[in-house]
Design a protein around this motif. Structure first.
Motif, PDB file in Angstrom:
ATOM      1  N   UNK A 134       0.799  -1.184  -0.016  1.00 16.80           N
ATOM      2  CA  UNK A 134      -0.069  -0.042  -0.074  1.00 16.80           C
ATOM      3  C   UNK A 134       0.971   1.363  -0.062  1.00 16.80           C
ATOM      4  N   UNK A 135       0.348   2.335  -0.771  1.00 18.00           N
ATOM      5  CA  UNK A 135       0.877   3.420  -0.587  1.00 18.00           C
ATOM      6  C   UNK A 135       0.148   4.567  -0.172  1.00 18.00           C
ATOM      7  N   UNK A 136      -0.058   5.481   0.805  1.00 18.00           N
ATOM      8  CA  UNK A 136      -0.924   6.614   0.649  1.00 18.00           C
ATOM      9  C   UNK A 136      -0.152   7.946   0.407  1.00 18.00           C
ATOM     10  N   UNK A 137      -0.611   8.456  -0.782  1.00 20.99           N
ATOM     11  CA  UNK A 137       0.249   9.792  -1.465  1.00 20.99           C
ATOM     12  C   UNK A 137       0.192  10.968  -0.492  1.00 20.99           C
ATOM     13  N   UNK A 138       0.949  11.673  -0.371  1.00 25.28           N
ATOM     14  CA  UNK A 138       0.645  12.996   0.598  1.00 25.28           C
ATOM     15  C   UNK A 138       0.584  14.294  -0.466  1.00 25.28           C
ATOM     16  N   UNK A 139      -0.182  15.046  -0.347  1.00 30.35           N
ATOM     17  CA  UNK A 139      -0.228  16.224  -1.473  1.00 30.35           C
ATOM     18  C   UNK A 139      -1.129  15.928  -2.755  1.00 30.35           C
ATOM     19  N   UNK A 140      -1.461  16.747  -3.276  1.00 31.79           N
ATOM     20  CA  UNK A 140      -2.386  16.257  -4.590  1.00 31.79           C
ATOM     21  C   UNK A 140      -1.528  15.670  -5.867  1.00 31.79           C
ATOM     22  N   UNK A 141      -0.224  15.946  -5.603  1.00 31.46           N
ATOM     23  CA  UNK A 141       0.489  15.192  -6.982  1.00 31.46           C
ATOM     24  C   UNK A 141       0.775  13.817  -6.774  1.00 31.46           C
ATOM     25  N   UNK A 142       0.426  12.955  -5.582  1.00 40.05           N
ATOM     26  CA  UNK A 142       1.067  11.762  -5.409  1.00 40.05           C
ATOM     27  C   UNK A 142      -0.237  10.886  -5.479  1.00 40.05           C
ATOM     28  N   UNK A 143      -0.071   9.885  -6.260  1.00 39.38           N
ATOM     29  CA  UNK A 143      -1.152   8.704  -6.519  1.00 39.38           C
ATOM     30  C   UNK A 143      -1.134   7.879  -5.382  1.00 39.38           C
ATOM     31  N   UNK A 144      -2.358   7.611  -4.635  1.00 36.61           N
ATOM     32  CA  UNK A 144      -2.295   6.237  -3.562  1.00 36.61           C
ATOM     33  C   UNK A 144      -2.739   5.078  -4.238  1.00 36.61           C
ATOM     34  N   UNK A 145      -2.246   4.019  -3.802  1.00 40.35           N
ATOM     35  CA  UNK A 145      -2.740   2.816  -4.149  1.00 40.35           C
ATOM     36  C   UNK A 145      -2.648   1.488  -3.087  1.00 40.35           C
ATOM     37  N   UNK A 146      -3.199   0.455  -3.553  1.00 43.11           N
ATOM     38  CA  UNK A 146      -3.002  -0.521  -2.470  1.00 43.11           C
ATOM     39  C   UNK A 146      -2.239  -1.792  -3.321  1.00 43.11           C
ATOM     40  N   UNK A 194       7.965   8.220 -10.488  1.00 45.88           N
ATOM     41  CA  UNK A 194       7.287   8.000 -11.704  1.00 45.88           C
ATOM     42  C   UNK A 194       5.841   8.453 -11.774  1.00 45.88           C
ATOM     43  N   UNK A 195       5.385   8.745 -13.245  1.00 46.70           N
ATOM     44  CA  UNK A 195       4.166   9.518 -13.507  1.00 46.70           C
ATOM     45  C   UNK A 195       3.377   8.182 -13.921  1.00 46.70           C
ATOM     46  N   UNK A 196       2.196   7.803 -13.092  1.00 48.21           N
ATOM     47  CA  UNK A 196       1.506   6.854 -13.298  1.00 48.21           C
ATOM     48  C   UNK A 196      -0.030   7.060 -13.239  1.00 48.21           C
ATOM     49  N   UNK A 197      -0.760   6.081 -13.805  1.00 45.88           N
ATOM     50  CA  UNK A 197      -1.991   5.946 -13.669  1.00 45.88           C
ATOM     51  C   UNK A 197      -2.925   5.122 -13.132  1.00 45.88           C
ATOM     52  N   UNK A 198      -3.801   5.116 -12.305  1.00 42.45           N
ATOM     53  CA  UNK A 198      -4.684   3.907 -12.005  1.00 42.45           C
ATOM     54  C   UNK A 198      -6.011   4.368 -12.039  1.00 42.45           C
ATOM     55  N   UNK A 199      -6.808   3.559 -12.720  1.00 38.41           N
ATOM     56  CA  UNK A 199      -8.264   3.703 -13.144  1.00 38.41           C
ATOM     57  C   UNK A 199      -8.335   5.077 -13.400  1.00 38.41           C
ATOM     58  N   UNK A 200      -7.852   5.793 -14.215  1.00 28.58           N
ATOM     59  CA  UNK A 200      -8.201   6.974 -14.818  1.00 28.58           C
ATOM     60  C   UNK A 200      -7.468   8.194 -14.037  1.00 28.58           C
ATOM     61  N   UNK A 201      -6.799   7.727 -13.010  1.00 29.02           N
ATOM     62  CA  UNK A 201      -6.385   8.823 -11.782  1.00 29.02           C
ATOM     63  C   UNK A 201      -5.037   8.999 -12.055  1.00 29.02           C
ATOM     64  N   UNK A 202      -4.181   9.875 -12.278  1.00 32.05           N
ATOM     65  CA  UNK A 202      -2.748   9.833 -12.440  1.00 32.05           C
ATOM     66  C   UNK A 202      -1.883  10.589 -11.203  1.00 32.05           C
ATOM     67  N   UNK A 203      -0.855  10.267 -11.118  1.00 31.57           N
ATOM     68  CA  UNK A 203      -0.154  11.104  -9.934  1.00 31.57           C
ATOM     69  C   UNK A 203       1.283  10.568  -9.828  1.00 31.57           C
ATOM     70  N   UNK A 204       1.974  11.020  -9.199  1.00 31.03           N
ATOM     71  CA  UNK A 204       3.546  10.440  -8.740  1.00 31.03           C
ATOM     72  C   UNK A 204       3.275   9.257  -7.786  1.00 31.03           C
ATOM     73  N   UNK A 205       4.190   8.365  -8.116  1.00 30.52           N
ATOM     74  CA  UNK A 205       4.264   6.972  -7.403  1.00 30.52           C
ATOM     75  C   UNK A 205       5.843   6.674  -6.893  1.00 30.52           C
ATOM     76  N   UNK A 206       5.790   6.018  -5.881  1.00 32.10           N
ATOM     77  CA  UNK A 206       7.406   5.775  -5.640  1.00 32.10           C
ATOM     78  C   UNK A 206       7.871   4.534  -6.257  1.00 32.10           C
TER      79      UNK A 206
END
Ligand SMILES: N=C(N)NC/C=C/[C@H]1O[C@@H](n2cnc3c(N)ncnc32)[C@H](O)[C@@H]1O
Length: 428
Positions: free
Chosen positions: A21-33, A49-61
């Motif tokens: 799991x990752x909980x993004x902080x700030x609007x630029x980061x993408x949370x995921x499970x 990296x800049x990634x997309x999950x179900x149509x929503x995009x953001x930075x991921x570690x």
């Protein structure tokens, strides 16, 4: 948030699977499970990296992902990779609570008389008002604060919360000291345990180097929001980070001057290495001499523990304006903190725990930030600037400290680098 970001060059999207799991902080980061399949559109840096999950995009570690379809070899290596996932815990809880499961750190904290006596003084000076109160001791360790409450006051109950394996021993200490009627030990993270009731007083000793390192303060704020009843008291009630421009001549000589002429030889080619190794990170447990201070110290950050929010911890900024009081060499800045415990009685005296050079030393001592180059200063010179504590978006117990400064010299003949800036990792 749009699925593509115009200013990132798009690569052909690659599919990756998330490892935890990752909980993004700030609007630029993408949370995921854990187990989500992400589409990576761009790799602007090796870490983000800049990634997309179900149509929503953001930075991921990037370190949280593995290429999709790589699972077969992953299964083969499952065993030796098993322990790797613990390295991905942004809170590093296994290592963190593991360290508190042994006596070393508790002995250090309990041996710190200034620290421990300050908390005893808080309990003693509020003992009458603590009668019949419900108290939570967050991160109780060996339970010392809870035992003070039971010994010096008559609270109705103290919930002593401790996540590490030390909690087993804490229960024994509570019993050994005849406090089991009052003190109940809960083993678990404060964020996860269930308490029987709201609390009137939330007390914790959460401060790390430079006040915030380890970011245990986040756990205190979450517990405040969940368990402290309206009108309840939080101890410490407020905190201040103090800064002073200083000389650090002996440290500078020890780490840098040494290479000038050891045993009559010229080892100066090692000085860039020494600079990198000794002056890039802050120096914890620094004992600043009073006459190392080039100016009066200044509180650069003040935190109100009733209003501080977790999101505020991402970036905390302070300003300073110093006037040099005596000629000397400006080697760097020294920082320390003070915490304040307001009285439960209206108008009662506030107890403070000051970790600065004018108080009894504590186990934190002070933190020294060395400049890249020492600067000679004169009385009357002005050193103004800002300090920025920026929390690490991935490693949640770490931060960087960025100092910007400018020097306005009162006279012209001294050599001055007018403006400077430096960012110190603590530790990531
Ligand atoms: N660095 C300073 N000053 N003190 C560190 C003090 C840390 C103590 O509090 C416990 N602790 C830290 N965070 C939590 C939490 N979220 N829930 C329960 N126990 C916790 C640790 O295991 C140590 O025993």
């Amino acid at each position: 948030m749009q699925a593509d970001k115009e200013d990132e060059e798009d690569v052909c999207p690659e599919e990756f699977v998330t490892l935890c799991d990752f909980t993004g902080s700030g609007s630029e980061q993408l949370s995921f499970s854990s187990g989500d399949k992400l589409l990576v559109h761009a790799k602007p840096t090796s870490e983000w990296w800049w990634a997309e999950l179900r149509g929503v995009a953001g930075y991921v570690p990037a370190s949280y992902l593995r290429p999709d379809g790589a699972e077969e070899e992953e299964e083969e290596e499952e065993d030796e990779d098993e322990e790797d996932t613990s390295l991905l815990d942004p809170w590093q809880d296994e290592e963190y609570f593991g360290s508190y499961g042994t006596l070393k750190l508790h002995l250090e904290m309990l041996s710190d008389k200034s620290r421990t006596e300050a908390y005893r003084q808080v309990i003693r000076s509020n003992s009458a008002s603590l009668t019949n109160k419900v108290v939570m001791d967050l991160g109780c360790g060996t339970g010392i604060i809870s035992l003070f409450c039971a010994q010096l006051a008559q609270p109705s109950v103290v919930y002593a919360v401790e996540a590490s394996s030390m909690a087993e021993y804490t229960r024994q200490l509570v019993k050994q000291n005849g406090c089991e009627e009052v003190v109940t030990v809960f083993q678990g993270r404060a964020e996860e345990i269930e308490l029987p009731d709201q609390v009137d007083v939330l007390v914790s000793e959460w401060m790390g180097n430079c006040l915030l390192f380890e970011f245990m303060v986040e756990s205190v704020l979450l517990a405040r929001d969940r368990w402290l009843r309206d009108g309840g008291v939080i101890w410490p009630s407020s905190a201040a980070l103090t800064l002073v421009p200083c000389q650090a001549d002996s440290y500078y000589r020890e780490k840098m001057g040494f290479w000038e002429r050891p045993y009559g030889l010229d080892f100066t080619p090692l000085q860039p290495l020494a600079h990198q190794e000794f002056f890039t990170k802050p120096k914890f447990s620094h004992l600043i001499e009073h006459n190392d201070c080039l100016t009066a110290p200044c509180d650069v950050i003040c935190l109100n523990m009733y209003t501080l929010q977790v999101k505020d911890l991402e970036e905390i900024k302070g300003q300073f304006h110093f006037c040099v009081e005596k000629p000397g060499v400006f080697h760097g800045f020294t920082a320390w903190f003070t915490v304040f415990f307001e009285s439960l009685e209206a108008g009662g005296a506030t107890v403070e725990l000051n970790t600065g050079p004018n108080s009894e030393p504590t186990h934190w001592k002070q933190t020294l930030f060395m400049l890249d180059r020492p600067v000679r200063v004169c009385a009357g010179d002005l050193i103004g600037g800002t300090i920025l504590l920026r929390r690490n978006p991935v490693w949640r117990r770490h931060m960087t400290v960025t100092l910007h400064w400018n020097i306005n010299c009162s006279t012209e003949e001294t050599d001055h680098s007018q403006v400077g800036t430096k960012t110190f990792p603590m530790w990531r």
